[in-house]
Design a protein around this motif. Structure first.
Motif, PDB file in Angstrom:
ATOM      1  N   ILE A   1     -10.320 -12.603 -10.104  1.00 37.87           N
ATOM      2  CA  ILE A   1      -8.937 -12.173 -10.277  1.00 37.87           C
ATOM      3  C   ILE A   1      -8.130 -12.445  -9.002  1.00 37.87           C
ATOM      4  CG2 ILE A   1      -9.528 -10.407 -11.963  1.00 37.87           C
ATOM      5  CD1 ILE A   1      -9.447  -8.329  -9.782  1.00 37.87           C
ATOM      6  N   THR A   2      -6.859 -12.096  -9.057  1.00 36.20           N
ATOM      7  CA  THR A   2      -5.966 -12.168  -7.900  1.00 36.20           C
ATOM      8  C   THR A   2      -5.578 -10.750  -7.533  1.00 36.20           C
ATOM      9  OG1 THR A   2      -5.107 -14.318  -8.602  1.00 36.20           O
ATOM     10  CG2 THR A   2      -3.774 -13.067  -7.034  1.00 36.20           C
ATOM     11  N   SER A   3      -5.658 -10.412  -6.259  1.00 38.18           N
ATOM     12  CA  SER A   3      -5.370  -9.045  -5.816  1.00 38.18           C
ATOM     13  C   SER A   3      -4.199  -9.031  -4.841  1.00 38.18           C
ATOM     14  CB  SER A   3      -6.596  -8.426  -5.144  1.00 38.18           C
ATOM     15  OG  SER A   3      -7.702  -8.392  -6.018  1.00 38.18           O
ATOM     16  N   LEU A   4      -3.289  -8.076  -5.052  1.00 42.06           N
ATOM     17  CA  LEU A   4      -2.162  -7.875  -4.146  1.00 42.06           C
ATOM     18  C   LEU A   4      -2.237  -6.435  -3.649  1.00 42.06           C
ATOM     19  CD1 LEU A   4       0.432  -8.833  -2.799  1.00 42.06           C
ATOM     20  CD2 LEU A   4       1.678  -8.248  -4.886  1.00 42.06           C
ATOM     21  N   VAL A   5      -2.508  -6.276  -2.353  1.00 48.42           N
ATOM     22  CA  VAL A   5      -2.787  -4.960  -1.779  1.00 48.42           C
ATOM     23  C   VAL A   5      -1.665  -4.550  -0.829  1.00 48.42           C
ATOM     24  CG1 VAL A   5      -4.433  -3.581  -0.458  1.00 48.42           C
ATOM     25  CG2 VAL A   5      -5.257  -5.462  -1.903  1.00 48.42           C
ATOM     26  N   VAL A   6      -0.987  -3.457  -1.162  1.00 48.60           N
ATOM     27  CA  VAL A   6      -0.005  -2.860  -0.259  1.00 48.60           C
ATOM     28  C   VAL A   6      -0.732  -1.787   0.543  1.00 48.60           C
ATOM     29  CG1 VAL A   6       1.995  -1.332  -0.125  1.00 48.60           C
ATOM     30  CG2 VAL A   6       2.043  -3.321  -1.626  1.00 48.60           C
ATOM     31  N   SER A   7      -0.712  -1.912   1.858  1.00 45.24           N
ATOM     32  CA  SER A   7      -1.477  -0.970   2.678  1.00 45.24           C
ATOM     33  C   SER A   7      -0.918  -0.892   4.086  1.00 45.24           C
ATOM     34  CB  SER A   7      -2.945  -1.401   2.729  1.00 45.24           C
ATOM     35  OG  SER A   7      -3.694  -0.583   3.611  1.00 45.24           O
ATOM     36  N   HIS A   8      -1.171   0.271   4.718  1.00 50.29           N
ATOM     37  CA  HIS A   8      -0.858   0.435   6.138  1.00 50.29           C
ATOM     38  C   HIS A   8      -2.127   0.428   6.982  1.00 50.29           C
ATOM     39  CE1 HIS A   8       3.012   2.165   4.584  1.00 50.29           C
ATOM     40  NE2 HIS A   8       3.464   1.477   5.615  1.00 50.29           N
ATOM     41  N   ASP A   9      -3.291   0.402   6.345  1.00 50.76           N
ATOM     42  CA  ASP A   9      -4.544   0.442   7.085  1.00 50.76           C
ATOM     43  C   ASP A   9      -4.904  -0.966   7.542  1.00 50.76           C
ATOM     44  OD1 ASP A   9      -7.551   0.379   7.510  1.00 50.76           O
ATOM     45  OD2 ASP A   9      -7.202   2.530   7.223  1.00 50.76           O
ATOM     46  N   LEU A  10      -4.636  -1.249   8.800  1.00 42.87           N
ATOM     47  CA  LEU A  10      -4.801  -2.605   9.315  1.00 42.87           C
ATOM     48  C   LEU A  10      -6.263  -3.041   9.359  1.00 42.87           C
ATOM     49  CD1 LEU A  10      -2.205  -2.274  12.152  1.00 42.87           C
ATOM     50  CD2 LEU A  10      -2.114  -4.057  10.429  1.00 42.87           C
ATOM     51  N   VAL A  11      -7.146  -2.171   9.813  1.00 39.38           N
ATOM     52  CA  VAL A  11      -8.539  -2.568  10.011  1.00 39.38           C
ATOM     53  C   VAL A  11      -9.187  -2.958   8.692  1.00 39.38           C
ATOM     54  CG1 VAL A  11     -10.819  -1.805  10.766  1.00 39.38           C
ATOM     55  CG2 VAL A  11      -8.787  -1.142  12.072  1.00 39.38           C
ATOM     56  N   GLU A  12      -9.144  -2.065   7.698  1.00 38.21           N
ATOM     57  CA  GLU A  12      -9.795  -2.349   6.420  1.00 38.21           C
ATOM     58  C   GLU A  12      -9.089  -3.469   5.666  1.00 38.21           C
ATOM     59  OE1 GLU A  12     -12.602  -1.366   5.335  1.00 38.21           O
ATOM     60  OE2 GLU A  12     -13.010   0.121   6.873  1.00 38.21           O
ATOM     61  N   THR A  13      -7.774  -3.480   5.710  1.00 43.33           N
ATOM     62  CA  THR A  13      -7.028  -4.494   4.960  1.00 43.33           C
ATOM     63  C   THR A  13      -7.266  -5.884   5.528  1.00 43.33           C
ATOM     64  OG1 THR A  13      -5.334  -2.841   4.444  1.00 43.33           O
ATOM     65  CG2 THR A  13      -4.758  -5.148   4.107  1.00 43.33           C
ATOM     66  N   PHE A  14      -7.230  -6.008   6.849  1.00 42.55           N
ATOM     67  CA  PHE A  14      -7.497  -7.309   7.468  1.00 42.55           C
ATOM     68  C   PHE A  14      -8.928  -7.758   7.203  1.00 42.55           C
ATOM     69  CE2 PHE A  14      -4.159  -8.569  10.772  1.00 42.55           C
ATOM     70  CZ  PHE A  14      -3.138  -7.964  10.055  1.00 42.55           C
TER      71      PHE A  14
END
Length: 274
Positions: A196-209
């Motif tokens: 699939i394609t995922s679009l993640v809105v987040s403020h958590d830099l470590v986990e998101t990166f």
């Protein structure tokens, strides 16, 4: 036969605001097919608004919002409803139906959008719950499970219809470190396993990166920088550096702390001494 576009979602010169407050200003960005794209930026920068535009909850005031090359803003109600069946949405804090069991929460989109038999719905729900590690919690109520478990149930519900696009609105907010790590790994694993394609809105830099293939940072209603996590970390733009590296100073940086409004003197009739 025409091959599908490389980008599942595109925003082209999109303008949008709430009343007199502009939020997006000629925003142009793309969400590559099959990748995990992170959408980041300061609070109030329009990230959740982008998700709402893609889902057709609101319409762009100018520009185009394209889903597989088709403009969401000009779709009829029937076409928009069909497009939404190909999208999954994980809301902040899960947004489970509190009067439905875990099983029925995941079954809800299947009952709403399909005419599958109860036996087939049961099998699909159990498979989706198994994918997030909660098949054994099927009979519990939302009040009987933890916040991290609620988020995983919501993720099972978001993928119940095997969508092409899954949108995550702050999936890590309020989670303890263990639950946060579990949620991040689930997003990455499900994206790859389901194609699939995922679009993640987040403020958590470590986990998101850690899980993202592509990162987009919004500022002032536009894209401040986009690229791989490594490219974004290396960006020298002051706004990006303040956000990504949490740089601080005695004065406010490009990312403003105060929401625009009257001065202190205007509100309180006092002289400000600096």
């Amino acid at each position: 036969m025409t091959s599908p576009p490389d980008n599942l979602v595109e925003l082209r010169d999109v303008r949008f605001g709430y009343g007199a407050r502009p939020v997006l200003n000629e925003l142009t960005l793309a969400v590559p097919r099959g990748k995990v794209t992170a959408l980041m930026g300061a609070s109030g920068g329009g990230k959740t608004t982008v998700l709402r535009l893609i889902g057709g909850q609101v319409r762009a005031q100018a520009g185009e919002v394209l889903f597989e090359g088709r403009n969401v803003g000009t779709m009829s109600a029937a076409r928009l409803y069909a497009a939404r069946r190909r999208m999954g949405m994980l809301f902040q804090f899960g947004a489970l139906f509190t009067d439905l069991s875990v099983f029925e929460n995941v079954a809800f989109p299947l009952r709403e959008h399909t005419r599958l038999s109860d036996a087939l719905i049961r099998d699909i729900v159990l498979m989706k719950l198994d994918a997030v590690g909660l098949r054994g919690a099927r009979n519990l109520m939302p009040s009987e499970i933890s916040g991290g478990m609620s988020r995983r149930v919501a993720l099972a519900r978001a993928i119940a219809l095997d969508p092409e696009l899954v949108m995550y609105d702050e999936p890590f907010a309020g989670l303890d470190p263990i639950s946060l790590d579990t949620a991040a790994r689930l997003i990455r694993r499900l994206n790859d396993a389901l194609g699939i394609t995922s679009l993640v809105v987040s403020h958590d830099l470590v986990e998101t990166f850690r899980i993202a293939d592509h990162v987009v940072i919004l500022a002032d209603g536009k894209v401040a920088v986009q690229g791989t996590p490594e490219q974004v970390r290396a960006c020298q733009d002051p706004l990006v550096r303040q956000f990504v590296h949490a740089e601080d100073s005695d004065e406010e940086g490009p990312v403003r702390f105060h929401y625009p409004g009257p001065t202190v003197a205007e509100d309180f009739g006092v002289k400000v001494v600096r």
